[in-house]
Design a protein around this motif. Sequence first.
Motif, PDB file in Angstrom:
ATOM      1  N   GLY A 127      55.887 170.644  23.597  1.00  0.00           N
ATOM      2  CA  GLY A 127      56.963 170.771  24.718  1.00  0.00           C
ATOM      3  C   GLY A 127      57.909 171.750  24.390  1.00  0.00           C
ATOM      4  N   TRP A 128      58.315 171.933  23.206  1.00  0.00           N
ATOM      5  CA  TRP A 128      59.341 173.003  22.791  1.00  0.00           C
ATOM      6  C   TRP A 128      58.818 174.645  23.225  1.00  0.00           C
ATOM      7  CZ3 TRP A 128      59.547 175.965  17.766  1.00  0.00           C
ATOM      8  CH2 TRP A 128      60.640 176.854  17.673  1.00  0.00           C
ATOM      9  N   LEU A 129      57.444 174.741  22.936  1.00  0.00           N
ATOM     10  CA  LEU A 129      56.946 176.088  23.049  1.00  0.00           C
ATOM     11  C   LEU A 129      56.594 176.637  24.282  1.00  0.00           C
ATOM     12  CD1 LEU A 129      55.045 176.475  19.639  1.00  0.00           C
ATOM     13  CD2 LEU A 129      57.156 177.438  19.923  1.00  0.00           C
ATOM     14  N   VAL A 130      55.918 175.473  25.043  1.00  0.00           N
ATOM     15  CA  VAL A 130      55.309 175.980  26.102  1.00  0.00           C
ATOM     16  C   VAL A 130      56.143 175.450  27.600  1.00  0.00           C
ATOM     17  CG1 VAL A 130      53.439 175.264  27.758  1.00  0.00           C
ATOM     18  CG2 VAL A 130      53.278 175.294  25.343  1.00  0.00           C
ATOM     19  N   PHE A 131      57.147 174.328  27.196  1.00  0.00           N
ATOM     20  CA  PHE A 131      57.774 173.836  28.531  1.00  0.00           C
ATOM     21  C   PHE A 131      59.326 173.885  28.289  1.00  0.00           C
ATOM     22  CE2 PHE A 131      53.771 171.300  28.502  1.00  0.00           C
ATOM     23  CZ  PHE A 131      53.394 171.699  29.553  1.00  0.00           C
ATOM     24  N   GLY A 132      59.862 174.497  27.108  1.00  0.00           N
ATOM     25  CA  GLY A 132      61.236 174.870  26.846  1.00  0.00           C
ATOM     26  C   GLY A 132      62.183 173.490  26.726  1.00  0.00           C
ATOM     27  N   GLU A 133      61.340 172.249  26.087  1.00  0.00           N
ATOM     28  CA  GLU A 133      62.051 171.153  25.813  1.00  0.00           C
ATOM     29  C   GLU A 133      62.915 171.514  24.761  1.00  0.00           C
ATOM     30  OE1 GLU A 133      58.844 168.490  25.807  1.00  0.00           O
ATOM     31  OE2 GLU A 133      59.094 168.268  27.970  1.00  0.00           O
ATOM     32  N   ARG A 134      64.180 170.768  24.476  1.00  0.00           N
ATOM     33  CA  ARG A 134      65.006 170.937  23.394  1.00  0.00           C
ATOM     34  C   ARG A 134      64.724 169.774  22.385  1.00  0.00           C
ATOM     35  NH1 ARG A 134      70.691 169.994  26.123  1.00  0.00           N
ATOM     36  NH2 ARG A 134      69.524 168.273  27.111  1.00  0.00           N
ATOM     37  N   LEU A 135      64.894 170.450  21.153  1.00  0.00           N
ATOM     38  CA  LEU A 135      64.831 169.606  19.866  1.00  0.00           C
ATOM     39  C   LEU A 135      66.142 169.529  19.227  1.00  0.00           C
ATOM     40  CD1 LEU A 135      61.723 171.271  18.263  1.00  0.00           C
ATOM     41  CD2 LEU A 135      61.641 169.255  20.120  1.00  0.00           C
ATOM     42  N   GLY A 136      66.410 168.217  18.883  1.00  0.00           N
ATOM     43  CA  GLY A 136      67.744 168.100  17.974  1.00  0.00           C
ATOM     44  C   GLY A 136      67.683 168.048  16.775  1.00  0.00           C
ATOM     45  N   ARG A 137      68.634 168.138  16.096  1.00  0.00           N
ATOM     46  CA  ARG A 137      68.379 168.316  14.487  1.00  0.00           C
ATOM     47  C   ARG A 137      67.755 167.210  13.904  1.00  0.00           C
ATOM     48  NH1 ARG A 137      74.882 169.812  12.942  1.00  0.00           N
ATOM     49  NH2 ARG A 137      74.906 171.864  13.968  1.00  0.00           N
ATOM     50  N   LEU A 138      67.972 165.823  13.961  1.00  0.00           N
ATOM     51  CA  LEU A 138      67.109 164.901  13.621  1.00  0.00           C
ATOM     52  C   LEU A 138      65.737 164.888  13.807  1.00  0.00           C
ATOM     53  CD1 LEU A 138      69.178 161.563  14.408  1.00  0.00           C
ATOM     54  CD2 LEU A 138      69.058 162.596  11.834  1.00  0.00           C
ATOM     55  N   ARG A 139      65.075 165.685  14.871  1.00  0.00           N
ATOM     56  CA  ARG A 139      63.742 165.706  15.024  1.00  0.00           C
ATOM     57  C   ARG A 139      63.395 167.040  14.196  1.00  0.00           C
ATOM     58  NH1 ARG A 139      62.465 165.773  21.235  1.00  0.00           N
ATOM     59  NH2 ARG A 139      60.394 164.919  20.409  1.00  0.00           N
ATOM     60  N   ILE A 140      64.126 168.256  14.123  1.00  0.00           N
ATOM     61  CA  ILE A 140      63.634 169.120  13.222  1.00  0.00           C
ATOM     62  C   ILE A 140      63.402 168.517  11.913  1.00  0.00           C
ATOM     63  CG2 ILE A 140      64.289 171.193  12.278  1.00  0.00           C
ATOM     64  CD1 ILE A 140      65.733 171.980  14.913  1.00  0.00           C
ATOM     65  N   VAL A 141      64.488 167.708  11.459  1.00  0.00           N
ATOM     66  CA  VAL A 141      64.297 167.164   9.961  1.00  0.00           C
ATOM     67  C   VAL A 141      63.192 166.332  10.001  1.00  0.00           C
ATOM     68  CG1 VAL A 141      65.338 165.584   8.349  1.00  0.00           C
ATOM     69  CG2 VAL A 141      66.876 167.185   9.535  1.00  0.00           C
ATOM     70  N   SER A 305      67.420 158.978  17.459  1.00  0.00           N
ATOM     71  CA  SER A 305      68.647 159.593  17.922  1.00  0.00           C
ATOM     72  C   SER A 305      69.912 158.655  18.561  1.00  0.00           C
ATOM     73  CB  SER A 305      68.234 160.698  19.028  1.00  0.00           C
ATOM     74  OG  SER A 305      67.708 160.050  19.967  1.00  0.00           O
ATOM     75  N   PRO A 306      70.917 159.300  18.640  1.00  0.00           N
ATOM     76  CA  PRO A 306      72.244 158.665  19.301  1.00  0.00           C
ATOM     77  C   PRO A 306      71.964 157.966  20.427  1.00  0.00           C
ATOM     78  CG  PRO A 306      72.970 160.620  18.418  1.00  0.00           C
ATOM     79  CD  PRO A 306      71.337 160.694  18.345  1.00  0.00           C
ATOM     80  N   ASN A 307      71.065 158.562  21.225  1.00  0.00           N
ATOM     81  CA  ASN A 307      70.852 157.792  22.618  1.00  0.00           C
ATOM     82  C   ASN A 307      69.460 157.030  22.448  1.00  0.00           C
ATOM     83  OD1 ASN A 307      68.937 159.803  22.808  1.00  0.00           O
ATOM     84  ND2 ASN A 307      69.614 160.847  24.461  1.00  0.00           N
ATOM     85  N   GLY A 308      68.862 156.797  21.397  1.00  0.00           N
ATOM     86  CA  GLY A 308      67.786 156.032  21.397  1.00  0.00           C
ATOM     87  C   GLY A 308      66.224 156.676  21.673  1.00  0.00           C
ATOM     88  N   GLY A 309      66.448 157.700  21.864  1.00  0.00           N
ATOM     89  CA  GLY A 309      65.103 158.529  22.371  1.00  0.00           C
ATOM     90  C   GLY A 309      64.875 158.163  24.027  1.00  0.00           C
ATOM     91  N   SER A 310      65.878 158.559  24.679  1.00  0.00           N
ATOM     92  CA  SER A 310      65.803 157.819  26.052  1.00  0.00           C
ATOM     93  C   SER A 310      64.414 158.664  26.870  1.00  0.00           C
ATOM     94  CB  SER A 310      66.786 158.311  27.042  1.00  0.00           C
ATOM     95  OG  SER A 310      67.208 159.494  26.706  1.00  0.00           O
ATOM     96  N   ARG A 311      64.139 158.525  27.808  1.00  0.00           N
ATOM     97  CA  ARG A 311      62.880 159.148  28.571  1.00  0.00           C
ATOM     98  C   ARG A 311      63.069 160.558  28.930  1.00  0.00           C
ATOM     99  NH1 ARG A 311      59.963 155.807  33.227  1.00  0.00           N
ATOM    100  NH2 ARG A 311      58.558 157.391  32.821  1.00  0.00           N
ATOM    101  N   ASN A 312      64.018 160.785  28.964  1.00  0.00           N
ATOM    102  CA  ASN A 312      64.248 162.282  29.213  1.00  0.00           C
ATOM    103  C   ASN A 312      64.034 163.354  27.969  1.00  0.00           C
ATOM    104  OD1 ASN A 312      66.483 161.247  28.352  1.00  0.00           O
ATOM    105  ND2 ASN A 312      68.038 163.167  29.098  1.00  0.00           N
ATOM    106  N   HIS A 313      63.974 162.822  26.838  1.00  0.00           N
ATOM    107  CA  HIS A 313      63.597 163.353  25.679  1.00  0.00           C
ATOM    108  C   HIS A 313      62.208 163.833  25.699  1.00  0.00           C
ATOM    109  CE1 HIS A 313      66.834 162.845  22.284  1.00  0.00           C
ATOM    110  NE2 HIS A 313      67.438 162.677  23.401  1.00  0.00           N
ATOM    111  N   PRO A 314      61.674 165.123  25.105  1.00  0.00           N
ATOM    112  CA  PRO A 314      60.405 165.401  25.216  1.00  0.00           C
ATOM    113  C   PRO A 314      59.609 164.656  24.424  1.00  0.00           C
ATOM    114  CG  PRO A 314      61.801 166.843  23.930  1.00  0.00           C
ATOM    115  CD  PRO A 314      62.470 166.024  24.604  1.00  0.00           C
TER     116      PRO A 314
END
Length: 314
Positions: A127-141, A305-314
């Motif tokens: 999602g990040w590499l191909v579709f440009g979806e954003r990654l938060g700090r917690l996800r990178i950890v 994540s703070p918003n609970g991983g809502s559906r607009n997350h990749p």
Amino acid sequence: MSESASVHAVPGRAGRDRSSLPGWLAAFATVTIWAVWMVGTRHAVTNDLPPVVVGLLRFAVPALVLAPIVWRTGLFPKGLPPLVGLALLGSGAPFFLVVALGMQFAPAAEIGPLLPGTMPLFVALIGWLVFGERLGRLRIVGFGLILVGVALIGGRGLLDPAGGAWRGHLLLLSGACLWGIYTHAYRRCGLSVLQAAALIGTWSLLLLVPFGAPKLATALANGLAGPVLLQALLQGFMSGVLGIVLYGFAVDRLGASRAAAVSPLGPVLAALIAIPVLGERPDAVAVAGIAAAAMGVALASGVLSPNGGSRNHP
């Protein structure tokens, strides 16, 4: 309407939770099926049946059960982009054969973290590499913890190439990547859950019949009708129909990352089931790797994540 807009349109957290409940139940059921499938498949390919026979049983049942759907849509559904179609089919016979071959080398307790445990990693990275979806700090950890877990699980296999476990580790990671590609392809293919399952099952069956049918006949002639029937139930119905339908339903209701958030249960269930069924007990290093990968998946999925991983997350 965008996914994020549709989420905000639901009035109140309670309403969102209620609407998400069927998706969470489907995700939990999918992970349970995966755990049973991992142990059952490893038992089959290391004892009774070659991977190509197990794969044939895996796709024969859904292809036959869902044949009316393929009859209506055709083998080349109108409007399905060729690359998306290939990405969907990668989760069929190619995924199964790669994973089944990997299971011949890797113990069951290691299969969970390296297969469903890393699927969210590949889903998010694609999602990040191909579709440009954003990654938060917690996800990178979380991704870092997954990599630590994989290193703990597979490190000794890499240091001991004669043992052969490293082959299984690489094959299982390749299978997880194929499934990550499928997850994004499914969300963009325009097919229903059953249509996608029917298409994948039919094409996979066509690919496997020339190689698997003779070996299946040999297995039956050698008195292995019992294992064949058991695998037909496990592979064909539970994994081939029920598992794909439930996973697709979970992705539809929750989004790709939230659907993957329960996958840490897969390694735990598979390891527990493998103790009485296969007699395989993970050692302390493998347990540490499983724990690190499980926490990493929970973080990387976005569910913490703070918003609970809502559906607009990749």
